[in-house]
Design a protein around this motif. Structure first.
Motif, PDB file in Angstrom:
ATOM      1  N   MET A 187      36.591  16.274 -26.524  1.00 35.60           N
ATOM      2  CA  MET A 187      36.411  15.006 -27.363  1.00 35.60           C
ATOM      3  C   MET A 187      36.379  15.013 -28.743  1.00 35.60           C
ATOM      4  SD  MET A 187      33.703  13.346 -24.607  1.00 35.60           S
ATOM      5  CE  MET A 187      34.065  13.351 -23.032  1.00 35.60           C
ATOM      6  N   ALA A 188      37.128  14.799 -29.551  1.00 32.12           N
ATOM      7  CA  ALA A 188      37.193  14.867 -31.140  1.00 32.12           C
ATOM      8  C   ALA A 188      36.322  13.901 -31.666  1.00 32.12           C
ATOM      9  CB  ALA A 188      38.592  14.382 -31.620  1.00 32.12           C
ATOM     10  N   SER A 189      35.337  14.045 -32.548  1.00 34.48           N
ATOM     11  CA  SER A 189      34.636  13.333 -33.050  1.00 34.48           C
ATOM     12  C   SER A 189      34.582  13.125 -34.385  1.00 34.48           C
ATOM     13  CB  SER A 189      33.038  14.006 -32.838  1.00 34.48           C
ATOM     14  OG  SER A 189      32.979  15.297 -33.106  1.00 34.48           O
ATOM     15  N   ASN A 190      35.614  13.170 -35.022  1.00 34.63           N
ATOM     16  CA  ASN A 190      35.826  13.015 -36.450  1.00 34.63           C
ATOM     17  C   ASN A 190      35.721  11.298 -36.626  1.00 34.63           C
ATOM     18  OD1 ASN A 190      38.072  12.902 -34.897  1.00 34.63           O
ATOM     19  ND2 ASN A 190      39.470  13.207 -36.619  1.00 34.63           N
ATOM     20  N   HIS A 191      35.994  10.622 -35.725  1.00 31.37           N
ATOM     21  CA  HIS A 191      35.556   9.187 -36.074  1.00 31.37           C
ATOM     22  C   HIS A 191      34.252   8.532 -35.931  1.00 31.37           C
ATOM     23  CE1 HIS A 191      39.770   7.980 -36.475  1.00 31.37           C
ATOM     24  NE2 HIS A 191      40.041   8.983 -35.738  1.00 31.37           N
ATOM     25  N   LEU A 192      33.355   9.409 -35.574  1.00 33.32           N
ATOM     26  CA  LEU A 192      32.019   9.064 -35.236  1.00 33.32           C
ATOM     27  C   LEU A 192      31.011   9.169 -36.423  1.00 33.32           C
ATOM     28  CD1 LEU A 192      31.471  10.624 -31.854  1.00 33.32           C
ATOM     29  CD2 LEU A 192      32.140   8.459 -32.337  1.00 33.32           C
ATOM     30  N   LYS A 193      30.674   7.873 -36.957  1.00 32.01           N
ATOM     31  CA  LYS A 193      29.719   8.010 -38.179  1.00 32.01           C
ATOM     32  C   LYS A 193      28.240   8.265 -37.659  1.00 32.01           C
ATOM     33  CE  LYS A 193      29.099   3.035 -38.659  1.00 32.01           C
ATOM     34  NZ  LYS A 193      28.268   2.148 -39.565  1.00 32.01           N
ATOM     35  N   TRP A 194      27.950   8.097 -36.319  1.00 35.57           N
ATOM     36  CA  TRP A 194      26.496   8.296 -36.020  1.00 35.57           C
ATOM     37  C   TRP A 194      26.444   9.478 -35.455  1.00 35.57           C
ATOM     38  CZ3 TRP A 194      23.629   4.594 -37.743  1.00 35.57           C
ATOM     39  CH2 TRP A 194      24.091   3.155 -37.867  1.00 35.57           C
ATOM     40  N   GLU A 195      25.466  10.321 -35.997  1.00 34.43           N
ATOM     41  CA  GLU A 195      25.251  11.609 -35.134  1.00 34.43           C
ATOM     42  C   GLU A 195      24.781  11.396 -33.684  1.00 34.43           C
ATOM     43  OE1 GLU A 195      23.519  15.208 -37.136  1.00 34.43           O
ATOM     44  OE2 GLU A 195      22.879  13.828 -38.523  1.00 34.43           O
ATOM     45  N   SER A 196      24.182  10.431 -33.446  1.00 37.54           N
ATOM     46  CA  SER A 196      23.422  10.092 -32.255  1.00 37.54           C
ATOM     47  C   SER A 196      24.712  10.208 -31.101  1.00 37.54           C
ATOM     48  CB  SER A 196      22.836   8.746 -32.297  1.00 37.54           C
ATOM     49  OG  SER A 196      22.298   8.596 -30.759  1.00 37.54           O
ATOM     50  N   LYS A 197      25.972   9.587 -31.550  1.00 40.24           N
ATOM     51  CA  LYS A 197      27.026   9.606 -30.891  1.00 40.24           C
ATOM     52  C   LYS A 197      27.787  10.813 -30.404  1.00 40.24           C
ATOM     53  CE  LYS A 197      27.764   4.769 -31.105  1.00 40.24           C
ATOM     54  NZ  LYS A 197      28.839   3.694 -30.788  1.00 40.24           N
ATOM     55  N   GLN A 207      36.900   6.235 -26.570  1.00 35.89           N
ATOM     56  CA  GLN A 207      37.364   5.250 -27.184  1.00 35.89           C
ATOM     57  C   GLN A 207      36.841   5.509 -28.930  1.00 35.89           C
ATOM     58  OE1 GLN A 207      35.952   1.518 -26.074  1.00 35.89           O
ATOM     59  NE2 GLN A 207      37.928   0.602 -27.132  1.00 35.89           N
ATOM     60  N   GLY A 208      35.299   5.494 -28.696  1.00 34.74           N
ATOM     61  CA  GLY A 208      34.820   5.697 -29.898  1.00 34.74           C
ATOM     62  C   GLY A 208      35.137   7.038 -30.835  1.00 34.74           C
ATOM     63  N   SER A 209      35.059   8.079 -30.064  1.00 32.08           N
ATOM     64  CA  SER A 209      35.427   9.293 -30.764  1.00 32.08           C
ATOM     65  C   SER A 209      36.581   9.264 -31.406  1.00 32.08           C
ATOM     66  CB  SER A 209      35.424  10.341 -29.698  1.00 32.08           C
ATOM     67  OG  SER A 209      34.117  10.463 -29.083  1.00 32.08           O
ATOM     68  N   ASN A 210      37.916   8.481 -30.599  1.00 36.12           N
ATOM     69  CA  ASN A 210      39.227   8.648 -31.364  1.00 36.12           C
ATOM     70  C   ASN A 210      39.367   7.343 -32.420  1.00 36.12           C
ATOM     71  OD1 ASN A 210      40.558  11.093 -30.216  1.00 36.12           O
ATOM     72  ND2 ASN A 210      39.362  10.038 -28.374  1.00 36.12           N
ATOM     73  N   GLY A 211      38.193   6.514 -32.445  1.00 32.30           N
ATOM     74  CA  GLY A 211      38.701   5.552 -33.309  1.00 32.30           C
ATOM     75  C   GLY A 211      39.554   4.510 -32.625  1.00 32.30           C
ATOM     76  N   VAL A 221      49.791   4.703 -26.485  1.00 32.18           N
ATOM     77  CA  VAL A 221      49.977   3.479 -26.148  1.00 32.18           C
ATOM     78  C   VAL A 221      48.548   2.706 -26.415  1.00 32.18           C
ATOM     79  CG1 VAL A 221      51.001   4.134 -23.951  1.00 32.18           C
ATOM     80  CG2 VAL A 221      48.574   4.108 -24.028  1.00 32.18           C
ATOM     81  N   HIS A 222      47.533   3.371 -27.103  1.00 34.71           N
ATOM     82  CA  HIS A 222      46.378   2.313 -27.311  1.00 34.71           C
ATOM     83  C   HIS A 222      46.584   1.667 -28.636  1.00 34.71           C
ATOM     84  CE1 HIS A 222      44.861   4.900 -24.063  1.00 34.71           C
ATOM     85  NE2 HIS A 222      44.824   6.165 -25.026  1.00 34.71           N
ATOM     86  N   ILE A 223      45.682   0.530 -28.924  1.00 33.24           N
ATOM     87  CA  ILE A 223      45.688  -0.288 -30.205  1.00 33.24           C
ATOM     88  C   ILE A 223      44.575   0.471 -30.863  1.00 33.24           C
ATOM     89  CG2 ILE A 223      45.326  -2.404 -31.085  1.00 33.24           C
ATOM     90  CD1 ILE A 223      46.177  -3.459 -28.499  1.00 33.24           C
ATOM     91  N   ARG A 224      45.161   0.951 -32.309  1.00 35.90           N
ATOM     92  CA  ARG A 224      44.003   1.480 -33.213  1.00 35.90           C
ATOM     93  C   ARG A 224      43.554   0.785 -34.062  1.00 35.90           C
ATOM     94  NH1 ARG A 224      44.068   7.349 -31.757  1.00 35.90           N
ATOM     95  NH2 ARG A 224      45.574   7.480 -30.085  1.00 35.90           N
TER      96      ARG A 224
END
Ligand code: HEM
Ligand code: HEM
Ligand SMILES: [Fe+2]
Lengths: 50, 474, 217
Positions: free
Chosen positions: B1-11, B375-379, B471-474
């Motif tokens: 799970m890539a996490s570059n889109h996560l601004k919260w460390e908690s996530k 979803q969140g991790s990939n923005g 396929v996802h909407i970003r």
């Protein structure tokens, strides 16, 4: 009127267990009835808020 | 799970928990398969990895992955709910590694040492031999410390940030969840006392604190995935808490019918637990009703398409609504009255209920939360289904449902032949277990178990690849 | 907003939830005290004076136990009868019997019995229920299990089986060798005998009363 214990050790809960459902109806009522009081309090509060 | 889109460390921390949980989920299924094979071919791994060992690993892995995914879910939703970064995140990360390492050691000891001499050292270092909570005592203490650290973070964050209704419920619930574990940590020679407290852990977890937990998670999911109104959702949450705890706490009596405890538990257990399905119906209606309502409102506004922003996650949330109601509500009610339980107690029927309930109520929604994290991790704005996510949902849910049906049929043989007809003796047991319906039931359970496992492989494939899918909407 | 209903008010439900939860918890704690008193282990004196306890003291191993219909309670209950030898003795002191039970209970956990069998109906479903195993006709002098082990008493037969289970298979599904020593086996049999004397409100029903109903040709 009161049934003898069928359980081997007499206890308060055994005593409430007088036949089908007596114990459980008692406990359920004790839990649910005070909600009427909470209901009344909240109703008053909502009316006063207006 | 890539996490570059996560601004919260908690996530970010949440994604660690989810990843570890997904791996342990796989281990759970593998050991379940070993145990299921042994039902069909008793010689399989005999005196190498015996049924008891496979089963310990199966159900301990179950509890562990769920607890990991639950902690992950809380770390995930905390910043959204409170509006701030989780307090004590560094400690949280350290505790993750401590917890994960402890689990690995416990598992290796189960697998390699297996049993010990009949003394206290075994209880401290190898196994406590009590179903679900076999973990040796050193690990018990470690788990309590780690979970208290987690709860510390939850409380500090909840009190510093905005304590929404969801967070308030979680704070109370998680404390009870951890506190109850203490009831399962001591040794006694009195088997009745032993089982009395053992149920405090097992029952008060799955039928009280965990249920309230998923109520809170479902509330969060409805707000974030279909835009339900917080006020409505939180009102339902409070109603659910009242009904769940009101029935579930004393409903524990349904385990006190036959373990040496007084007869008054027949009434208490029967009639409180008989009400336990009610909140599950309420949760079911709530999720489906809100979905319909939001969709209808969007339609009226002239918006085309679905209101759901995360299709796979929402699919698992819907499966949870069904699964919880069926597995816990319907299958649970089946055997909760003492007149019935006298014969079904501790049979394959119990196993049928255990599978559909644990899967339906908890595995589903936690898999859903893993999709929320992807979803969140990939923005991604709108996460859609892929072929794999659909295959995974069908095969896992269908597989577990198939196992449940097979076990229910086997359960009837167990109840009628082993128990009612033969009076539960050694010979009676084997009469029941050599009946044709029993044997075929066990075959089908294995087949459906394999289907479940294949579904799990699709799930993992999807977890690893869907983030990059176009396929996802970003 | 005119006449807002209490039923759709969050505070009403929040307070109700708190009340219901708190009160149910208090009741549970109260019940726990009551039950704990009733399921605490009896003593040797209780047994000598014929005081019925739901969970008798460890010295119950000095007595014969049967499982009989109690018409008043409407189900079977364990009945503690005359003295009976257990591994050649019927005079175990409270301390000796307690130690044996302690060893046996520890053994039941150290060997993960509960992960194949059910005890008091809880555990795994891969092997027979052990709640009343001590009273199983198969272990009696006329029973198949005792005959198979070649021993002359129930307790010796059980202890022999526990130490070398895969030497005495009854079905394709066998009990594995768990490294149970002779001392541990003795403790485990004491634990099983003690468990069979617990008043389980009639579970399991009709235990050992029906034989060969299914294959009774
Ligand atoms: C999500 C919620 C639930 C889960 C995960 C769950 C899980 C389980 C499991 C795993 C067992 C077997 C325990 C063992 O290994 O001995 C069990 C037993 C039992 N459950 Fe549930 N359960 C849930 C809800 C319910 C509900 C709502 C009811 C009743 C309406 C219920 C009634 C029972 C009864 C009566 C037993 C005892 C079975 C026996 O005597 O063998 N359960 N449950
Ligand atoms: C590959 C799929 C699976 C297979 C082959 C499988 C097989 C088994 C087997 C053989 C047992 C032992 C039952 C006994 O003692 O007779 C068991 C117990 C159990 N499994 Fe599974 N299982 C699978 C998946 C699952 C899933 C997905 C869950 C829940 C999420 C689950 C939860 C449980 C529980 C709670 C028990 C204990 C039941 C009780 O004590 O009543 N299993 N499983
Ligand atoms: Fe329960």
């Amino acid at each position: 009127m009161f049934e003898p214990f069928t359980d081997i050790v007499p206890s308060f809960f055994g005593w409430l267990n007088q036949g089908p459902l007596t114990l459980t109806i008692f406990l359920h009522s004790f839990i649910v009835l005070p909600m009427f009081w909470i209901y009344k309090q909240e109703k008053n509060r909502l009316e006063n808020e207006k | 799970m890539a996490s570059n889109h996560l601004k919260w460390e908690s996530k970010q921390l949440a994604t660690w928990y989810f990843t570890f949980a997904a791996i342990i989920f796989g281990a759970q299924l593998l050991f379940g398969l070993i145990a299921a094979i042994q039902y069909v071919m008793p010689g399989f791994l005999f005196e190498i990895v015996d049924f008891s060992i496979a089963r310990i690993l199966h159900i301990n892995a179950l509890v562990v992955w769920m607890v990991f995914a639950m902690i992950g879910s809380v770390y995930w939703l905390l910043p959204d709910e409170t509006g701030i970064e989780t307090v004590g995140i560094k400690i949280g990360k350290l505790l993750f590694w401590v917890f994960a390492a402890a689990i690995v050691v416990v598992v290796l000891v189960y697998l390699l040492v297996q049993v010990g001499p009949a003394d206290e050292t075994t209880i401290w270092f190898i196994t406590e031999g009590r179903e679900y909570i076999e973990a040796p005592r050193w690990a018990d203490i470690g788990i309590v410390v780690v979970v208290l650290g987690f709860i510390g973070n939850l409380y500090a964050t909840g009190m510093k940030g905005k304590p929404t209704g969801i967070v308030t419920v979680l704070m109370a619930d998680m404390l009870a969840f951890a506190g109850i574990y203490l009831a399962g940590m001591f040794f006694t020679d009195n088997i009745s006392v032993d089982q009395f407290w053992w149920w405090w852990v097992i029952h008060l977890w799955v039928e009280a604190t965990w249920e309230v937990f998923v109520g809170a998670i479902a509330a969060y999911g409805l707000i974030t995935m279909i835009g339900a109104h917080r006020k409505v959702v939180e009102m339902w949450l409070w109603i659910e808490v009242a009904m769940l705890f009101g029935s579930g706490i004393l409903g524990m009596g349904h385990h006190y019918f036959w373990i040496g405890t007084p007869e008054y538990w027949w009434e208490i257990g029967a009639l409180f637990s008989a009400l336990e399905p009610l909140p599950l119906v309420a949760m079911f209606i709530h999720v489906l009703y809100d979905w319909g309502k939001q969709q209808g409102a969007a339609h009226q506004r002239g918006e085309e398409g679905s209101v759901i922003t995360n299709k796979p996650a929402f699919t698992w949330f819907i499966l949870q609504a069904f699964g919880n109601f069926l597995g816990a509500g319907v299958w649970g009610f089946f055997h909760t009255l003492p007149q019935v339980n006298l014969y079904t107690h501790g049979t394959q029927f119990t196993s049928a209920h255990g599978h559909l309930a644990f899967f339906g109520a908890y595995a589903t929604i936690l898999i859903g939360m893993m999709y929320v994290a992807i979803q969140g991790s990939n923005g991604i704005k709108v996460l859609k289904h892929t072929k794999s996510s659909i295959a995974a949902a069908w095969m896992i849910a269908g597989g577990v449902m198939g196992m449940t049906v097979a076990l229910t049929i086997a359960g009837y043989v167990d109840v009628i032949v082993t128990r009612a007809q033969m009076g539960a003796t050694w010979a009676g047991y084997f009469d029941g277990h050599s009946g044709m319906w029993m044997l075929q039931g066990m075959d089908w359970r294995l087949i459906m178990g394999v289907v479940t496992f294949l579904g799990f492989l699709f799930l993992i494939k999807d977890f690893l690849s869907t983030g990059k899918n176009a396929v996802h909407i970003r | 907003m005119a006449n807002k209903s209490v039923w759709s008010d969050n505070r009403f439900w929040q307070r109700s939830a708190a009340w219901v939860t708190g009160f149910a918890a208090i009741l549970l704690i109260w019940l726990t005290f009551d039950t704990s008193g009733q399921i605490s282990m009896g003593s040797d004196a209780d047994l000598k004076n014929g005081v019925t306890k739901r969970v008798p003291g460890p010295t119950v191993i000095n007595y014969k136990i049967t499982y009989e219909m109690d018409t008043k309670r409407g189900h079977e209950v364990p009945v503690i009868g005359a003295k009976e030898k257990f591994f050649g003795r019927d005079d175990y002191s409270e301390k000796e019997a307690g130690d044996l039970l302690h060893l046996g209970k520890l053994g039941s956990q150290a060997k993960n019995c509960m992960d194949c069998h059910t005890l008091l109906g809880n555990g795994a479903y891969y092997a027979p229920d052990l709640t009343k195993a001590w009273l199983d006709p198969a272990w009696e002098s006329t029973g198949s299990m005792q005959a198979m082990t070649g021993k002359n008493t129930k307790e010796e037969a059980m202890a022999e089986f526990l130490q070398f289970p895969s030497k005495y298979p009854t079905h394709a599904r066998m009990m594995p060798n768990l490294g149970i020593t002779a001392a541990e086996a003795k403790g485990l049999v004491a634990f099983l005998k003690h468990m069979s004397s617990i008043d389980t409100n009639g579970f399991p029903r009709n235990f050992g009363k029906i034989q060969g109903a299914l294959n009774g040709k």
